[in-house]
Write an enzyme that holds these catalytic residues in place. Sequence first.
Site, PDB file in Angstrom:
ATOM      1  CE  LYS A   8       0.090   1.822   4.566  1.00  0.00           C
ATOM      2  NZ  LYS A   8       1.362   2.573   4.472  1.00  0.00           N
ATOM      3  CG  ASP A 133      -0.979   0.235   8.133  1.00  0.00           C
ATOM      4  OD1 ASP A 133      -1.774   1.207   8.065  1.00  0.00           O
ATOM      5  OD2 ASP A 133       0.247   0.576   7.830  1.00  0.00           O
TER       6      ASP A 133
END
Length: 278
Positions: A8, A133
């Site tokens: 990401k 996350d």
Amino acid sequence: MIRKCYAKLNLSLDSLFKREDGYHEIDSLMVRISLADKIEIKKNPYKKIRIFTESKKLLSIEDNLVYKAWNILKDNIEDNGVDIILEKNIPFAAGLAGGSTDAAETLKALNELWDLGFSQKELMDKALMLGADVPFFFMRKPARARGIGEILTSFDIKNDLYFLLVNDGTEISSAFIYSKLADYGYIDNEKIISLLEKGDKNAYSYFSNVMEDVAFETYPHLKDIKKEIKDSGALASLMSGSGATIFGVFEDEDLLKKAYDKIKDKYKFVKKVNLVND
């Protein structure tokens, strides 16, 4: 069972304030990119997990997020032994959430392999125990992350985006960056989302990461990499997460290739990737 574990990027990352529990309240825009680790999972008869990898930086098994994901689910089934082959392509301590994405895909895969029947919401709740996350990787689209990262709202990006990733091998501790972080709250993520959904190129000028203030003070050479990428023709350039990966944003693949060719031999890790948006 084989799963891709996409990395990401944070297109923006703001710290609003430090909470009483010690965590920072954040407001961030996250996207998945085509750089990915790979996990292969199969059952074994030993009622334990065995992790096989060529990576020399794998933590001791109990500290590894893949192990922790297995540990969260293992008591839901008697025959819980698995072998996991982990292929690491995402750099460590690079702000790309390599460990988090591996953990998320392990949870998804084991839920399916063992036919546990947990809903996505239930798995995301368990994922949060592994790190702020991790729940993001259950989203199929770009997402705005608030709270400590667990309040997720998806959004669309109209234009195709490509990214140039540069990591010179500097490893940055997220805990260190957060310990030095001030309160900010100045990034207008609502505006960025609105512009991205319209395909308006002005969105890129608003991309920002408040963690750069701390990281660049401690590692000033990263600021030079950011400038080099921007000067190569990127529409925007910034650090992802707590660093140390610096990335450039492109809409033109030819321009991306030219930038890549110019700096590919200068740094330890240079990669061309694209937005994963499905």
